[in-house]
Design an enzyme around this catalytic site. Structure first.
Site, PDB file in Angstrom:
ATOM      1  N   TYR A  52      34.746  44.443  47.217  1.00 49.27           N
ATOM      2  CA  TYR A  52      35.319  43.736  46.067  1.00 49.27           C
ATOM      3  C   TYR A  52      35.268  44.579  44.795  1.00 49.27           C
ATOM      4  O   TYR A  52      36.060  44.411  43.885  1.00 49.27           O
ATOM      5  CB  TYR A  52      34.605  42.406  45.815  1.00 49.27           C
ATOM      6  CG  TYR A  52      35.174  41.286  46.642  1.00 49.27           C
ATOM      7  CD1 TYR A  52      36.550  41.229  46.904  1.00 49.27           C
ATOM      8  CD2 TYR A  52      34.374  40.285  47.154  1.00 49.27           C
ATOM      9  CE1 TYR A  52      37.086  40.228  47.675  1.00 49.27           C
ATOM     10  CE2 TYR A  52      34.907  39.261  47.923  1.00 49.27           C
ATOM     11  CZ  TYR A  52      36.262  39.234  48.177  1.00 49.27           C
ATOM     12  OH  TYR A  52      36.792  38.232  48.936  1.00 49.27           O
ATOM     13  N   ASP A  66      41.767  56.131  48.120  1.00 50.65           N
ATOM     14  CA  ASP A  66      42.884  57.048  47.884  1.00 50.65           C
ATOM     15  C   ASP A  66      42.941  58.168  48.924  1.00 50.65           C
ATOM     16  O   ASP A  66      44.015  58.673  49.219  1.00 50.65           O
ATOM     17  CB  ASP A  66      42.801  57.649  46.477  1.00 50.65           C
ATOM     18  CG  ASP A  66      43.438  56.711  45.445  1.00 50.65           C
ATOM     19  OD1 ASP A  66      44.518  56.151  45.739  1.00 50.65           O
ATOM     20  OD2 ASP A  66      42.857  56.528  44.357  1.00 50.65           O
ATOM     21  N   GLU A  76      43.339  64.424  41.733  1.00 53.90           N
ATOM     22  CA  GLU A  76      43.554  63.166  41.008  1.00 53.90           C
ATOM     23  C   GLU A  76      42.267  62.786  40.293  1.00 53.90           C
ATOM     24  O   GLU A  76      41.212  62.655  40.910  1.00 53.90           O
ATOM     25  CB  GLU A  76      43.958  62.052  41.984  1.00 53.90           C
ATOM     26  CG  GLU A  76      44.108  60.724  41.270  1.00 53.90           C
ATOM     27  CD  GLU A  76      44.307  59.531  42.206  1.00 53.90           C
ATOM     28  OE1 GLU A  76      44.508  59.717  43.419  1.00 53.90           O
ATOM     29  OE2 GLU A  76      44.254  58.398  41.701  1.00 53.90           O
ATOM     30  N   LYS A 112      58.785  48.752  27.091  1.00 52.35           N
ATOM     31  CA  LYS A 112      58.030  49.273  25.945  1.00 52.35           C
ATOM     32  C   LYS A 112      57.396  50.622  26.296  1.00 52.35           C
ATOM     33  O   LYS A 112      56.730  50.756  27.319  1.00 52.35           O
ATOM     34  CB  LYS A 112      56.924  48.280  25.544  1.00 52.35           C
ATOM     35  CG  LYS A 112      57.417  46.891  25.205  1.00 52.35           C
ATOM     36  CD  LYS A 112      58.423  46.876  24.079  1.00 52.35           C
ATOM     37  CE  LYS A 112      57.766  46.966  22.714  1.00 52.35           C
ATOM     38  NZ  LYS A 112      58.794  46.889  21.627  1.00 52.35           N
ATOM     39  N   THR A 113      57.566  51.591  25.428  1.00 53.70           N
ATOM     40  CA  THR A 113      57.061  52.932  25.740  1.00 53.70           C
ATOM     41  C   THR A 113      55.801  53.303  24.945  1.00 53.70           C
ATOM     42  O   THR A 113      55.185  54.317  25.211  1.00 53.70           O
ATOM     43  CB  THR A 113      58.131  54.009  25.441  1.00 53.70           C
ATOM     44  OG1 THR A 113      58.433  53.974  24.045  1.00 53.70           O
ATOM     45  CG2 THR A 113      59.391  53.769  26.240  1.00 53.70           C
ATOM     46  N   LYS A 114      55.446  52.470  23.983  1.00 47.62           N
ATOM     47  CA  LYS A 114      54.325  52.827  23.103  1.00 47.62           C
ATOM     48  C   LYS A 114      53.015  53.093  23.869  1.00 47.62           C
ATOM     49  O   LYS A 114      52.317  54.061  23.572  1.00 47.62           O
ATOM     50  CB  LYS A 114      54.136  51.740  22.044  1.00 47.62           C
ATOM     51  CG  LYS A 114      53.229  52.149  20.897  1.00 47.62           C
ATOM     52  CD  LYS A 114      53.841  53.201  19.983  1.00 47.62           C
ATOM     53  CE  LYS A 114      54.612  52.555  18.867  1.00 47.62           C
ATOM     54  NZ  LYS A 114      55.431  53.452  18.081  1.00 47.62           N
ATOM     55  N   GLN A 133      53.129  56.526  25.176  1.00 49.42           N
ATOM     56  CA  GLN A 133      53.003  57.496  24.077  1.00 49.42           C
ATOM     57  C   GLN A 133      51.544  57.652  23.650  1.00 49.42           C
ATOM     58  O   GLN A 133      51.051  58.761  23.452  1.00 49.42           O
ATOM     59  CB  GLN A 133      53.804  57.019  22.854  1.00 49.42           C
ATOM     60  CG  GLN A 133      55.307  57.000  23.049  1.00 49.42           C
ATOM     61  CD  GLN A 133      55.997  56.359  21.843  1.00 49.42           C
ATOM     62  OE1 GLN A 133      55.511  56.461  20.725  1.00 49.42           O
ATOM     63  NE2 GLN A 133      57.107  55.684  22.086  1.00 49.42           N
ATOM     64  N   GLY A 174      33.068  44.329  58.795  1.00 45.33           N
ATOM     65  CA  GLY A 174      32.303  43.709  57.716  1.00 45.33           C
ATOM     66  C   GLY A 174      30.815  43.922  57.865  1.00 45.33           C
ATOM     67  O   GLY A 174      30.340  44.508  58.836  1.00 45.33           O
ATOM     68  N   CYS A 179      35.125  46.996  64.833  1.00 45.45           N
ATOM     69  CA  CYS A 179      33.740  47.232  64.410  1.00 45.45           C
ATOM     70  C   CYS A 179      32.953  45.916  64.407  1.00 45.45           C
ATOM     71  O   CYS A 179      32.636  45.407  65.477  1.00 45.45           O
ATOM     72  CB  CYS A 179      33.705  47.962  63.074  1.00 45.45           C
ATOM     73  SG  CYS A 179      32.146  48.831  62.859  1.00 45.45           S
ATOM     74  N   HIS A 231      36.657  52.729  63.991  1.00 43.49           N
ATOM     75  CA  HIS A 231      37.771  52.196  63.197  1.00 43.49           C
ATOM     76  C   HIS A 231      39.031  53.020  63.494  1.00 43.49           C
ATOM     77  O   HIS A 231      39.251  54.051  62.843  1.00 43.49           O
ATOM     78  CB  HIS A 231      37.461  52.327  61.706  1.00 43.49           C
ATOM     79  CG  HIS A 231      36.312  51.499  61.240  1.00 43.49           C
ATOM     80  ND1 HIS A 231      36.487  50.338  60.533  1.00 43.49           N
ATOM     81  CD2 HIS A 231      34.974  51.665  61.368  1.00 43.49           C
ATOM     82  CE1 HIS A 231      35.298  49.819  60.248  1.00 43.49           C
ATOM     83  NE2 HIS A 231      34.363  50.609  60.739  1.00 43.49           N
ATOM     84  N   GLU A 238      41.964  52.627  62.634  1.00 47.60           N
ATOM     85  CA  GLU A 238      42.927  52.672  61.518  1.00 47.60           C
ATOM     86  C   GLU A 238      42.840  53.978  60.726  1.00 47.60           C
ATOM     87  O   GLU A 238      43.805  54.383  60.085  1.00 47.60           O
ATOM     88  CB  GLU A 238      42.725  51.476  60.573  1.00 47.60           C
ATOM     89  CG  GLU A 238      41.361  51.340  59.906  1.00 47.60           C
ATOM     90  CD  GLU A 238      40.325  50.609  60.759  1.00 47.60           C
ATOM     91  OE1 GLU A 238      40.560  50.446  61.986  1.00 47.60           O
ATOM     92  OE2 GLU A 238      39.273  50.218  60.210  1.00 47.60           O
TER      93      GLU A 238
HETATM   94  N1  GLN Z   1      27.840  45.581  60.101  1.00 44.21           N
HETATM   95  C1  GLN Z   1      28.144  46.222  61.338  1.00 44.21           C
HETATM   96  C2  GLN Z   1      27.270  47.454  61.581  1.00 44.21           C
HETATM   97  O1  GLN Z   1      26.727  48.005  60.661  1.00 44.21           O
HETATM   98  C3  GLN Z   1      29.613  46.577  61.442  1.00 44.21           C
HETATM   99  C4  GLN Z   1      30.068  47.569  60.440  1.00 44.21           C
HETATM  100  C5  GLN Z   1      31.565  47.618  60.268  1.00 44.21           C
HETATM  101  O2  GLN Z   1      32.281  46.666  60.570  1.00 44.21           O
HETATM  102  N2  GLN Z   1      32.057  48.702  59.742  1.00 44.21           N
HETATM  103  O3  GLN Z   1      27.135  47.894  62.684  1.00 44.21           O
END
Ligand code: GLN
Length: 533
Positions: free
Chosen positions: A55, A72, A142, A189-191, A194, A357, A384, A511, A513
């Site tokens: 968060y 990023d 960056e 608005k560009t201010k 600037q 999580g 995970c 993971h 992803e």
């Molecule tokens: N909390 C779990 C662990 O530490 C899973 C971690 C996660 O989902 N990245 O094993």
């Protein structure tokens, strides 16, 4: 040629897509055949993003070498199709940590250690060493935050010094700022732009290009004003207006001559950009009209950036399969509290991701969701923590192990089906001590996971402290869980239910992803979308 450095700064406010502009800057140079690296500077005192709540910061992106970095870096890897390292994310915490350690070692003996030159030297040194070690033609850097922030000053000062040290052909400054549209009058608005350029010049940096975020294309009048006040020709002011997808930003900038501007600015050969496959991806993403509803079950759902690599992996899988996922966000805490009923939110979805999580909140909600998905034969991918909780759910409801749990959630559970990794037992420091980064996974043949990867060995990135407890594995296997991937050390990496028991029930400890790329989506996400279709 020596490495060229492009610094990207931000003005007016954060969250305007500076990361996307930085990634696009890299892509336009890469598409011209130049090798590109890209660094994110985060001016906070944390050593890395790993100890922050999603968060506060959005997703923690995990690099191949186990860096817990800013999200990023995910944009950069996806846009550029490259693998970065923990060294590509520099924080104030790391810089001070190093300087203070050196001071204690006596490396500055006799001197007063100061922000200028010691901190700025450390910053420059990190950027230059990494560029030398990786041998890239261009390094994009960056600088996080907004010009004018106290925290960012040492980094901007280091950038200014690099311009003096290396000469104007080798260092460019790209400034990204927002031009708001007034709702009452519809005026652009560009201010604010600037003023932010003014702030940059006050600390000695004259930008070479200004990239203007706005909800609509930059008007000629606005371009003229911004150029005038920025001390720039009009051709160095670019429009970065709202698009259907951030993947379109490089194309929009290219169409205004931004790529050519960069090569000219660095005094390097202008070459034709090869953006054909990128363009094809963007066009497909924009034109697919078929959708499939996919539930996203997690507990940081109020900030979608918490799961950005997963949403991007699903999007890429959607382009690959020509059916886009329509994401239905399901807050596990609301299920847990009884605020929403699991059947109400899941009965119409065709697939689900049970999201990663940490900690107890929302856990029972996720377990209820998994039970529903399993019993109703709805395709699901547990990632995970999502995978760990699917083992918990299965243990409770199929094996009948009442109150089975992960010891992360209940250290006194009678059935610790998920338990600490052996090397996690005596850890004093929380930062950077999880099982992190890519490692080898042996995929088991004749499984759904193998059918998707079509490889016996894959590398995926990890970030966890807990694992499937091998003491319960025989029982789980007897009841129908298949292990479809093992680490070399014998840890469970992938699990699944057989196709005859469930259309698609796959859990992954790593993971996937983080290795998914727009043009090359990760097979497990493709598998979920295909099963959902
Ligand atoms: N909390 C779990 C662990 O530490 C899973 C971690 C996660 O989902 N990245 O094993």
């Amino acid at each position: 040629m020596g490495t060229k450095f492009a610094f990207v700064t931000g003005g007016v406010m954060s969250g305007i897509g500076k990361g996307i502009v930085s990634a696009s800057t890299g892509l336009l140079l890469k598409s011209r055949g130049y090798s590109v690296g890209i660094i994110k500077v985060d001016p906070y005192l944390n050593v890395d993003a790993g100890t922050m709540n999603p968060y506060a910061h959005g997703e923690v992106y995990v690099t191949e070498d186990g860096g817990e970095t800013d999200l990023d870096l995910g944009h950069y890897e996806r846009f550029l199709g490259i693998n970065l390292t923990k060294k590509h994310n520099i924080t104030t915490g790391q810089v001070y940590f190093n300087v203070i350690t050196k001071e204690r070692r006596g490396e500055y003996l006799g001197k007063t250690v100061q922000i200028i030159p010691h901190i700025t030297d450390e910053i420059k040194n990190r950027i230059i060493t990494l560029s030398k070690d990786t041998g890239v033609d261009v390094m994009v850097i960056e600088i996080g935050g907004t010009v004018g922030d106290i925290e960012g000053l040492p980094f901007l000062e280091a950038a200014r010094q690099m311009w003096v040290d290396l000469g104007p052909d080798n260092v460019a400054f790209i400034h990204v700022a927002i031009s708001p549209i007034l709702s009452a009058t519809g005026e652009q608005k560009t201010k604010p732009v600037q003023h932010s350029v003014q702030e940059l010049r006050r600390i000695g940096i004259q930008p070479n290009a200004v990239i203007v975020r706005s909800s609509r294309p930059l008007e000629e009048e606005s371009r003229y004003k911004i150029a005038l006040f920025s001390n720039l020709p009009k051709e160095s002011v670019f429009s970065d207006h709202d698009t259907f997808t951030p993947y379109e930003v490089p194309l929009i900038l290219e169409s205004q001559g931004y790529g050519k501007f960069l090569t000219k600015r660095f005094n390097i050969e202008e070459r034709e950009a090869d953006l054909a496959s990128w363009e094809e991806f963007v066009n497909k993403l924009k034109s697919i009209d078929k959708q499939v509803p996919i539930a996203m079950v997690g507990k940081y759902t109020k900030l979608k950036d918490s799961y950005i690599s997963i949403t991007e992996a699903l999007k890429s899988a959607g382009v690959f399969t020509s059916v886009m996922p329509k994401l239905i966000w399901v807050e596990a805490t609301d299920i847990e509290n009884g605020q929403i009923k699991v059947e109400d939110v899941l009965q119409d979805v065709k697939g689900a991701v049970v999201l990663p999580g940490f900690g107890a909140r929302g856990t029972e909600g996720k377990i209820k969701a998994i039970k529903y998905l399993r019993e109703n034969n709805i395709p699901m991918l547990g990632v995970c923590f999502g995978m760990q909780l699917s083992v918990v759910e299965f243990s409770r409801n199929v094996l009948g192990l009442k109150d089975a749990n992960s010891t992360e959630i209940n250290p006194n559970t009678p059935y610790p089906v998920i338990d600490l990794l052996p090397n996690q037992k005596n850890i004093d420091y929380m930062g950077g001590t999880m099982r992190l980064g890519a490692s080898k996974i042996n995929v088991v043949k004749n499984t759904t996971v193998y059918d998707l990867y079509r490889k016996e060995i894959v590398y995926e990135r990890h970030r966890h402290r807990y694992e499937v407890n091998l003491k319960f594995l025989d029982k789980l296997i007897d009841a129908g869980i298949k292990v479809s991937g093992w680490s070399d050390q014998g840890l469970v990496e992938f699990i699944e239910l057989s196709k005859k028991d469930h259309k698609f029930f796959v859990g992954t400890q790593p993971h996937p992803e983080f290795t998914s790329r727009p043009l090359n989506p990760n097979p497990l996400y493709v598998g979920l979308i295909k099963a959902a279709i």
